[in-house]
Design a protein around this motif. Structure first.
Motif, short mmCIF file in Angstrom:
data_model
loop_
_atom_site.label_atom_id
_atom_site.label_comp_id
_atom_site.label_asym_id
_atom_site.label_seq_id
_atom_site.Cartn_x
_atom_site.Cartn_y
_atom_site.Cartn_z
N VAL A 21 72.54 -22.37 -6.87
CA VAL A 21 72.64 -21.08 -7.55
C VAL A 21 74.12 -20.83 -7.85
O VAL A 21 74.96 -20.94 -6.95
N VAL A 22 74.42 -20.52 -9.08
CA VAL A 22 75.77 -20.12 -9.48
C VAL A 22 75.69 -18.68 -9.98
O VAL A 22 74.79 -18.34 -10.76
N ASN A 54 60.59 -22.08 -1.87
CA ASN A 54 59.85 -23.34 -1.75
C ASN A 54 60.13 -24.03 -0.42
O ASN A 54 60.28 -25.26 -0.33
N GLY A 55 60.23 -23.23 0.63
CA GLY A 55 60.41 -23.76 1.98
C GLY A 55 61.81 -24.15 2.36
O GLY A 55 62.05 -24.62 3.47
N LYS A 56 62.81 -23.95 1.47
CA LYS A 56 64.19 -24.33 1.76
C LYS A 56 65.07 -23.08 1.86
O LYS A 56 64.95 -22.16 1.05
N ASP A 57 65.99 -23.12 2.83
CA ASP A 57 66.88 -21.99 3.08
C ASP A 57 68.23 -22.25 2.43
O ASP A 57 69.22 -22.59 3.09
N LEU A 58 68.28 -22.12 1.11
CA LEU A 58 69.51 -22.38 0.36
C LEU A 58 70.61 -21.38 0.70
O LEU A 58 71.76 -21.75 0.89
N MET A 59 70.27 -20.09 0.78
CA MET A 59 71.29 -19.04 0.86
C MET A 59 71.78 -18.79 2.27
O MET A 59 72.75 -18.04 2.45
N GLU A 60 71.13 -19.33 3.30
CA GLU A 60 71.57 -19.14 4.69
C GLU A 60 71.82 -17.67 5.01
O GLU A 60 72.85 -17.28 5.56
N SER A 100 82.61 -18.23 -2.37
CA SER A 100 82.59 -16.98 -3.13
C SER A 100 84.00 -16.42 -3.24
O SER A 100 84.87 -16.70 -2.39
N TYR A 101 84.21 -15.64 -4.28
CA TYR A 101 85.50 -14.96 -4.49
C TYR A 101 85.23 -13.57 -5.04
O TYR A 101 84.40 -13.39 -5.94
N THR A 102 85.92 -12.57 -4.47
CA THR A 102 85.77 -11.18 -4.89
C THR A 102 87.12 -10.61 -5.27
O THR A 102 88.09 -10.74 -4.51
N ALA A 157 78.87 -19.58 -5.47
CA ALA A 157 78.10 -20.79 -5.74
C ALA A 157 77.49 -21.26 -4.42
O ALA A 157 78.16 -21.29 -3.39
N ASN A 158 76.22 -21.63 -4.48
CA ASN A 158 75.49 -22.14 -3.32
C ASN A 158 74.81 -23.45 -3.71
O ASN A 158 74.16 -23.52 -4.76
#
Length: 908
Positions: A259-260, A170-176, A341-343, A322-323
């Protein structure tokens, strides 16, 4: 080679100069009122093929450019509630105005039908429903079937063969740039259409000034406020007990998005890669990196097969991310983004190899066998905070990120050697904590008719690595030994790296041209401290050989690069042409200081490293481009140390203290022809690339009879030549609901090389043929099919007969996915992966088969899936490789047959 380049460029420029014509004008109704959104198309007489098209603007104005060999063409104009008109015109530049007669359209029934592919300007929109099948659930499932779009195995999205620079929702760059999570977990039912934004410049203040040749993806959802997401919970039978959990809720609003994501499994899915940055925007947004370790030290690694990861990955992974994005002002210009983030991942891997080394003048033929069992442990945490203002009157972006690794690797290796009749067992352990911090700032401030841009990037990273090998007798490196009774050999390494890049530029714009003079300063310093303990030098039988001091096992090196520079950027954009070029002059000042050996090396050299890209758009659907650049590289700290360093239990490395700092100069050029026609759903591209890398140092590995290697370098000018070309054609057939594409690539490399002080020339040629096909024509079945054929030929030429040989290798891979829908809400799936390899008289065929049954509770939109993977229970992968100095057979452990029961659902 030069003839090939000249021929290709001649063809390219002949295309550019082929008689392209333009028709302009204005469309009005019978009262002289402009008609917006009228379509204007140009066709060849008697042929049902559109050469070009255009849409009138709010003033009724249009422009259509086309290329045709016919003396006359048909121009057709259509508009709602107007009588269509057709006029045959001459094939020439002209201005034509039209008045359209009113004609009421009688609508017998109201029926809305959305076109599957539409185009407006630089935006191509795909209706997702036209490409999905009953078995698809997520956005990624459908994206793979859209013509012109490709999704790589690592999640990277390609458009016309090139990676996208942005991924919006929707036009937004949440995830970069880290869009893998959304692509893999966004339900397809929430998506209205996928938009490709061609030639996308993400910085709004630069959109009319600095062009871009990259495309972006915008996912347009059905609702402006959407709460959605995807979840899976599964368990299975195998050794050990299997699990798979995926929980990814999402929210997309007008002011905020989040986003989680939590995913865990031990069934071979590499979910931790969803945290990788796949799209980096452009340089005016600052600099972002995928933080990684400087993995100088390594345990011996088991081989991995050329198979889908799920076939061999023995994992136990937990990945949490989480973003969050929110607008901070009423104008929605300022955005705050927070990502974390954690891995936690544990991987087990095992392989067996047998390598037959050819005899040389100094060495007899030998056979080395090795069995390696690995355990890799990854602990990684990352946090990122981003402030952004992206407006027509200014730009600001500051990105702060921190990463911490707590990784550890283990290996158990058994090695035998026929020449020495030895059989050794070794246990290896590596600990490698790493801390990494970056801050990137970019701001663009309008100043009268100019733009001032300031860029700043700071990076600080520390790496501590400790490699232990036990027992010490496992190592048999020529010239080295261990004291009697020594239990282990330990290599300690510490790296401290600081990097700062700062620049400022000012932009002047006039008549489509933008000139950007820039000054900057790049600085990087790395401190290397290492120590190799419990190693001694075996005295030489030659009394003239110098005695190796104890300091030979240590390093204390400081490597510094300081580069002030000035450059001029030139950009131009109009309806047909797009040009951007950069002409930097760099003052390179490199210094390597090693007080242990009283060694100080330096390079002070001014270099000119221009780069240029030009693109020409013609006949509405065609794009042709050329690019060229010159690059200089002066090596890094890993090419300057002189003390012995055990980078792997395979051997000990060191650079000769007398060798100069490496100087590599690379010249490259390429061209591309692209066609994309959304009116007939046809896409294709043709590419050519050539490069020449000149180096002042050449590696000369020395292998002893035990199969271990010591790396050394010789001061000698040498070249690496690469040239390659590729083509891809894709088309969607709406009548048959079929998307198909074919591709071809041919790459050749030629390089100078040494082995055991013998020079030879290595030439490699690889060819690849690909085909993709998916069909949803039948209501009771859908098919996805991919195959690839590859051929590799390697030629080594030397005055030494043992290194003078010619080898070839071929491979075939394919994947077939068939889904049957015998009854409503019931799906039966079959998947077949096949990987075949052959070299000389050795052939290996590796086939894998999966079977699944899925019941859908349509009212609740819940899927219940039972899946049997690797039905044939194939436990090993076999392959055969031929190299200039050896022939290798490899056997790799695979995942056994397993059965999973999974419940899949949408959050809303």
């Amino acid at each position: 080679m030069k003839k090939n380049i000249s021929l290709f460029l001649m063809i390219f420029f002949s295309v550019l100069t082929f008689a392209q014509k333009s028709v302009t004008g204005k469309i009005t109704d019978e009262d002289g009122v402009p008609i917006p959104s009228a379509s204007v198309t140009v066709e060849e007489p008697g042929k049902d093929a559109i050469l070009a098209y255009g849409i009138t603007n709010s003033k009724g104005e249009y422009k259509v450019s086309f290329t045709s060999a016919e003396p006359n063409v048909d121009l057709k104009v259509k508009a709602f509630n107007q009588k269509p008109l057709t006029k045959q015109i001459s094939n020439s530049d002209q201005n034509l105005n039209f008045k359209m007669d009113s004609e009421a359209t009688e609508i017998k029934e109201v029926q809305l039908k959305t076109k599957m592919i539409t185009a407006r300007g630089d935006t191509i929109a795909y209706d997702l429903k036209a490409f999905d099948s009953k078995s698809d659930r997520t956005l990624a499932d459908v994206m793979k079937k859209i013509p012109g779009i490709e999704v790589n195995t690592d999640g990277t999205i390609l458009y016309q063969g090139n990676a996208i620079n942005k991924f919006y929702v929707n036009g937004k760059d949440l995830m970069e740039g880290g869009y893998g999570t959304i692509n893999n977990s966004l339900p397809k039912d929430a998506v209205q259409k996928v938009e490709v934004l061609e030639n996308h410049q993400p910085v709004k203040i630069l959109q009319d000034k600095v062009p871009s040749d990259q495309a972006a993806i915008n996912i347009k959802l059905k609702n402006s406020v959407t709460m959605t997401g995807r979840g899976e919970v599964g368990t299975g039978f195998g050794d050990p007990w299997l699990w798979n959990v995926k929980l990814t809720p999402m929210f997309f609003g007008q002011k905020s998005q989040w986003v989680v994501n939590y995913k865990t499994n031990n069934m071979g899915e590499q979910v931790e890669n969803e945290g990788n940055i796949l799209a980096f925007g452009n340089r005016f947004e600052g600099r972002r990196i995928n933080a990684s370790q400087n993995d100088w030290l390594n345990v011996e690694n088991a081989n991995t097969p050329n198979l889908p990861v799920k076939r061999y990955l023995m994992n136990n992974v937990h990945f949490l991310s989480a973003n969050y994005l929110t607008n901070m002002d009423k104008k929605k210009e300022w955005e705050l983004k927070a990502n974390a983030s954690y891995t936690n991942n544990a991987v087990e891997r095992e392989s067996y190899s047998q390598t037959d080394y050819f005899a040389t003048t100094d060495e007899a033929a030998s056979t080395v066998t090795q069995n390696i069992l690995n355990n890799f442990y990854t602990d990684k945490a990352k946090g990122e905070l981003i402030f952004t203002k992206n407006a027509k009157k200014g730009f600001f972006k500051n990105t702060t990120s921190f990463s911490q690794f707590w990784n550890a690797d283990r290996a158990v290796a058994d090695r035998t050697n026929s020449l020495t009749n030895s059989n050794r067992h070794g246990e290896e352990a590596l600990g490698s904590p790493t801390s990494s911090f970056q801050n990137s700032l970019s701001t663009i401030i309008p100043w009268k008719e100019k733009m001032v841009n300031v860029l700043s990037f700071i990076n600080y990273q520390t790496d501590r690595q400790t490699l232990e090998v036990s027992p010490a007798s496992y190592l048999q490196v020529p010239g080295f030994s261990t004291p009697s009774g020594t239990d282990l050999v330990r290599q300690n390494l510490r790296l401290k790296t600081f990097e700062a890049n700062h620049s400022a530029n000012i932009g002047f714009s006039a008549k489509g041209w933008t000139f950007t003079p820039e000054v900057g300063f790049n600085f990087k310093t790395t401190d290397l401290v290492s120590d190799l303990s419990n190693m001694i030098t075996i005295p030489s039988t030659n009394p003239n050989d110098p005695v190796t001091p104890i300091s030979a096992y240590s390093n204390d090196l400081k490597y510094t690069t300081a580069t002030p520079y000035g450059s001029l950027g030139v950009n131009y954009k109009n309806d047909a042409w797009m040009l951007y070029a950069n002409f930097p002059v760099n003052s390179n000042n490199i210094k390597a200081e090693d007080p242990l050996r009283n060694v100080a090396k330096d390079v002070n050299k001014v270099t000119f490293e221009p780069s240029i890209f030009a693109q020409y758009t013609f006949a509405s659907f065609w794009k042709a481009s050329v690019n060229a650049n010159v690059n200089n590289n002066f090596g890094e700290v890993n090419t300057a140390y002189s003390g012995f360093l055990m980078t792997s239990p395979n051997g000990v490395n060191a650079m000769d203290a007398k060798n100069p700092i490496p100087q590599n100069n690379t010249k490259s050029a390429g061209t591309r022809l692209e066609y994309r026609n959304p009116l007939n759903n046809l896409f294709f591209n043709v590419n050519y690339r050539y490069s020449d890398a000149k180096r002042n140092l050449i590696s000369s590995p020395i292998r002893n009879n035990s199969g271990y290697t010591i790396m050394k370098y010789l001061e000698q000018e040498n070249h690496v030549l690469n040239n390659g070309y590729s083509a891809e054609v894709g088309k969607y057939f709406p009548k048959f609901k079929t998307n198909a594409s074919v591709s071809y690539s041919n790459n050749t490399s030629k390089s100078d090389a040494y082995q055991n002080d013998f020079a030879y020339t290595s030439k490699n040629n690889s060819q690849s043929y690909g085909f993709k096909f998916n069909n949803t024509y039948f209501s009771w079945m859908s098919i996805d099919y991919n195959f690839n054929i590859s051929r590799t030929k390697q030629i080594s030429k030397s005055v030494t007969p043992q290194l003078n040989n010619e080898n070839s290798r071929s491979g075939f891979t394919h994947n077939l996915g068939v889904f049957f829908y015998p009854i409503e809400n019931h799906t039966v799936g079959f998947n077949w992966d096949q990987v075949n390899t052959s070299a000389a008289d050795q052939k290996y065929n590796n086939g894998f088969y999966d079977l699944s049954y899925q019941f859908t509770w349509s009212k609740k939109k819940i899927d219940f899936e039972l899946k049997w993977m690797n039905i044939a229970n194939k436990k090993v992968f076999e392959t055969y490789d031929i190299n200039p100095q050896s022939i290798s057979y490899t056997r790799i452990q695979l995942r056994p047959s397993q059965v999973m029961f999974t419940v899949k659902f949408n959050f809303k």
